[in-house]
Design a protein around this motif. Structure first.
Motif, short mmCIF file in Angstrom:
data_model
loop_
_atom_site.label_atom_id
_atom_site.label_comp_id
_atom_site.label_asym_id
_atom_site.label_seq_id
_atom_site.Cartn_x
_atom_site.Cartn_y
_atom_site.Cartn_z
N PRO A 124 -22.31 -22.13 34.80
CA PRO A 124 -22.00 -21.41 36.59
C PRO A 124 -23.08 -21.27 37.52
O PRO A 124 -22.99 -21.08 38.47
CB PRO A 124 -21.86 -19.93 35.67
CG PRO A 124 -21.04 -20.27 34.51
CD PRO A 124 -22.24 -20.77 34.07
N LYS A 133 -23.05 -22.80 41.36
CA LYS A 133 -22.90 -21.95 42.58
C LYS A 133 -24.27 -22.58 43.45
O LYS A 133 -23.94 -22.95 44.29
CB LYS A 133 -23.16 -20.38 41.52
CG LYS A 133 -23.39 -19.32 42.88
CD LYS A 133 -24.18 -18.22 42.47
CE LYS A 133 -24.55 -17.11 43.49
NZ LYS A 133 -25.55 -17.37 44.48
N GLU A 134 -25.45 -22.55 42.30
CA GLU A 134 -26.69 -23.04 43.64
C GLU A 134 -26.41 -24.59 44.15
O GLU A 134 -26.76 -24.28 45.62
CB GLU A 134 -27.61 -22.28 42.40
CG GLU A 134 -27.87 -21.45 42.45
CD GLU A 134 -29.76 -21.97 41.34
OE1 GLU A 134 -29.56 -20.41 40.81
OE2 GLU A 134 -30.12 -23.48 41.21
N MET A 187 -21.25 -24.54 45.12
CA MET A 187 -20.39 -22.90 45.61
C MET A 187 -20.18 -22.61 47.26
O MET A 187 -20.47 -22.34 47.23
CB MET A 187 -19.66 -23.01 44.50
CG MET A 187 -19.02 -23.16 43.34
SD MET A 187 -17.53 -23.93 44.39
CE MET A 187 -16.18 -23.24 43.74
N ASP A 188 -21.75 -22.76 46.90
CA ASP A 188 -22.67 -21.94 47.74
C ASP A 188 -22.81 -22.86 48.83
O ASP A 188 -22.61 -22.45 50.24
CB ASP A 188 -23.98 -21.19 47.37
CG ASP A 188 -23.92 -19.69 46.85
OD1 ASP A 188 -23.25 -19.91 46.47
OD2 ASP A 188 -25.31 -19.81 46.14
N THR A 245 -16.98 -15.40 46.65
CA THR A 245 -17.60 -14.95 45.66
C THR A 245 -17.29 -14.26 43.95
O THR A 245 -17.58 -13.30 43.38
CB THR A 245 -18.51 -13.93 45.85
OG1 THR A 245 -18.30 -13.17 46.60
CG2 THR A 245 -20.08 -14.23 47.42
N TRP A 287 -14.79 -16.36 42.24
CA TRP A 287 -15.01 -16.77 41.17
C TRP A 287 -15.65 -17.13 39.97
O TRP A 287 -17.43 -16.51 40.14
CB TRP A 287 -14.95 -18.79 41.52
CG TRP A 287 -16.53 -19.30 42.19
CD1 TRP A 287 -16.93 -18.71 42.96
CD2 TRP A 287 -17.68 -19.55 41.21
NE1 TRP A 287 -18.12 -19.39 43.28
CE2 TRP A 287 -18.52 -19.67 42.28
CE3 TRP A 287 -17.50 -19.59 39.96
CZ2 TRP A 287 -19.67 -20.05 41.43
CZ3 TRP A 287 -18.66 -21.32 39.29
CH2 TRP A 287 -20.15 -20.64 39.98
N ARG A 288 -15.01 -17.37 38.68
CA ARG A 288 -16.32 -16.74 37.16
C ARG A 288 -15.83 -17.84 36.65
O ARG A 288 -15.09 -18.88 36.10
CB ARG A 288 -15.56 -15.70 36.77
CG ARG A 288 -15.61 -14.53 37.56
CD ARG A 288 -17.24 -14.30 37.98
NE ARG A 288 -17.25 -13.27 38.74
CZ ARG A 288 -17.25 -12.68 40.21
NH1 ARG A 288 -17.54 -13.68 40.81
NH2 ARG A 288 -17.74 -11.53 40.09
N ASP A 309 -10.63 -21.25 47.07
CA ASP A 309 -12.18 -22.29 46.60
C ASP A 309 -11.57 -23.75 45.94
O ASP A 309 -12.50 -24.93 46.41
CB ASP A 309 -12.43 -21.48 45.76
CG ASP A 309 -13.29 -20.31 46.20
OD1 ASP A 309 -13.55 -20.24 47.74
OD2 ASP A 309 -13.44 -19.25 45.98
#
Length: 382
Positions: free
Chosen positions: A227, A231-232, A235-236, A242, A244-245, A280
Motif C-alpha cells: 500500500p 500510494k507514493e 495514487m498520490d 485518501t 482507499w485501503r 479512484d
C-alpha cells in the motif's frame, strides 16, 4: 503558401485536441462534458447506463455472506481478512478524461476483489521500470531466497509466471493451500492434494494463494508494504483520494529489516484486498489509457503497459493480471481486440478502450452482463 497554411491549421487542430484531454486535480469536482461535444449518441449512452443500473449483481450486499456462498466448494475456505457491506450499482464513463456518464455513489468505498490484481501487477511494473527487477523472465528465487521458491518445481518459477497466473507454485501461504484454492470441478480432496503440479508457464490457473505469493515476494523485493508503494508512486501522483485501503489477512505479517509488515492480498475471496471508490478506480484507468502518463508526468512506462497487456501463451485473454479482449474464451464479440480490463468478483470492472478514448468503470454489474453492457456503450460511439 496554401500548403503551409494547411499544415499550420492541421497542427493547430492537433494541439487543440491535445489540450482538450483532461486530468482531474486532487480533491476537486471531476469535469464533465456533454456527449454531443464528442458526437456520441445521448439516447444510446443512457440506454447503456440504464442497463448497468438494472442488472445488479445478484449476490448479497453483505459481502461476507456473498464470499462464503461464492466459494463454498473450496475445502477449508474461511474469511481471513476484512470485509465490508457493499453499495448499489455505480459507475463512471470517461471520454478523453471527461465524465460523460455517471451513476450511483461514485465516492463510496467498496471492496473490489480481483481488480486488486491489476494494481498488484503494476507494483511489479514499477519495479521493472526502476530496474529493481531486471527482467520478468528472471527466476523469482534469485530475488527471494527465504525458501518460498525452493525445490525442483518452485525454483523454475519466473516473475512472468507469477504475473500471468501460470506459475503452478506449490505450497502453503498464510494457511492457504495452493491446491485448495478454486479446485477443479472433478474429483475430491485427495485428487487435488496429490496432483502433480503443471510445468510453470504452460497452464493458466486463477489462484489467489499464488497471487498472494507474488504480493509477498514484491513486499520483500521493495522492502516496503505494497500500500505504501502504491500510494507514493501512483495514487498520490494521480490525485487519488485518501479513502482507499489495501488490506491483507489478519495474520499475514512478515518481518523485513527488523520491521513487521503486512503482506497484502491480490483479491478478496477470503476477505481483504483493495477497498476503493469508483472515482479512484477511474483515475487509475485513465493513467493506463494515457499510456502511463498523468498530465506530463510519466508514472508507469508505456513499455510496461504493452508488456502487461500482451497475451500469455497458455491464455490469449490474459496478460499480467489484466484481461484482454483477444479471440478466446472471454472475447467480447464485435468489440475491439485492443480493449483490456481489470475484473473482480461481484461485477467490478475497469475497462480501457483506447480506440474510443474511453475508460469505463462499473461496480456491482452482473458479471455475465459486462460484454452486453460494453456493446451498448460501443453502440453510442460516433
Amino acid at each position: 503558401m496554401k500548403y503551409f497554411i494547411s499544415i499550420t491549421l492541421l497542427l493547430f487542430g492537433a494541439a487543440l485536441t491535445a489540450q482538450e484531454y483532461y486530468f482531474p486535480n486532487y480533491n476537486t469536482a471531476w469535469e464533465s462534458r456533454h456527449v454531443k461535444d464528442f458526437k456520441i449518441s445521448d439516447s444510446k449512452l443512457n440506454e447503456a447506463v440504464s442497463f448497468a443500473k438494472s442488472n445488479e449483481y445478484s449476490g448479497s450486499r453483505d459481502l461476507r455472506m456473498a464470499i462464503l456462498k461464492g466459494f463454498e466448494r473450496e475445502p477449508y475456505h474461511e474469511i481471513l481478512g476484512p470485509t465490508k457491506k457493499r453499495g448499489g450499482p455505480a459507475g463512471i464513463i470517461l471520454k478523453n478524461g471527461y465524465v460523460i456518464a455517471q451513476w450511483g455513489d461514485v465516492k463510496r468505498v467498496d471492496m473490489t476483489f480481483s481488480v486488486t490484481k491489476s494494481f498488484l501487477s503494476t507494483m511489479a511494473g514499477l519495479a521493472v521500470d526502476r530496474r529493481i527487477i531486471s527482467s520478468t523472465a528472471d527466476k523469482a528465487g534469485n530475488y527471494i531466497w527465504d525458501g518460498t521458491f525452493d525445490g525442483e518445481h518452485n525454483s523454475k518459477i519466473t516473475w512472468e509466471h507469477l504475473l500471468q497466473q501460470n506459475s503452478a507454485w506449490s505450497g502453503e501461504l498464510w494457511g492457504g493451500k495452493d491446491w485448495a484454492d478454486r479446485p477443479p470441478k472433478e474429483g475430491g480432496v485427495d485428487d487435488w492434494k496429490f496432483e502433480t503440479p503443471k510445468e510453470p508457464g504452460t497452464f493458466m490457473e486463477y489462484n489467489d494463494v499464488r497471487v498472494n505469493v507474488l504480493a509477498y515476494a514484491l513486499t520483500h523485493l521493495w522492502r516496503k508494504p505494497m500500500p505504501l508503494v502504491l500510494k507514493e508512486n501512483i495514487m498520490d501522483k494521480i490525485g487519488a483520494s485518501t479513502t482507499w485501503r489495501w488490506f491483507g489477512y489478519d495474520h499475514a505479517w512478515t518481518e523485513i529489516d527488523g520491521l513487521k509488515m503486512k503482506s497484502v492480498t491480490g483479491g478478496g475471496h477470503s476477505g481483504a484486498g483493495l477497498f476503493i471508490n469508483t472515482e479512484d478506480m477511474a483515475r487509475f484507468g485513465l493513467l493506463f489509457m494515457n499510456k502511463g502518463k498523468w498530465k506530463e508526468d510519466t508514472i508507469i512506462s508505456e513499455e510496461w503497459i504493452k508488456q502487461a497487456t500482451a497475451p500469455s501463451a497458455p491464455n490469449p485473454n490474459y496478460g499480467y493480471m489484466w484481461w484482454l479482449n483477444k479471440k478466446g474464451d472471454r472475447h467480447w464479440e464485435g468489440l475491439s481486440e485492443n480493449i483490456y480490463y481489470a475484473a473482480g468478483f461481484g461485477g467490478n470492472f475497469i475497462v480501457i478502450d483506447k480506440e474510443n478514448d474511453l475508460v469505463v468503470v462499473t461496480r456491482w454489474l452482473a458479471p455475465s452482463k459486462i460484454a452486453e453492457f460494453m456493446t451498448k456503450v460501443n453502440a453510442a460511439m460516433p
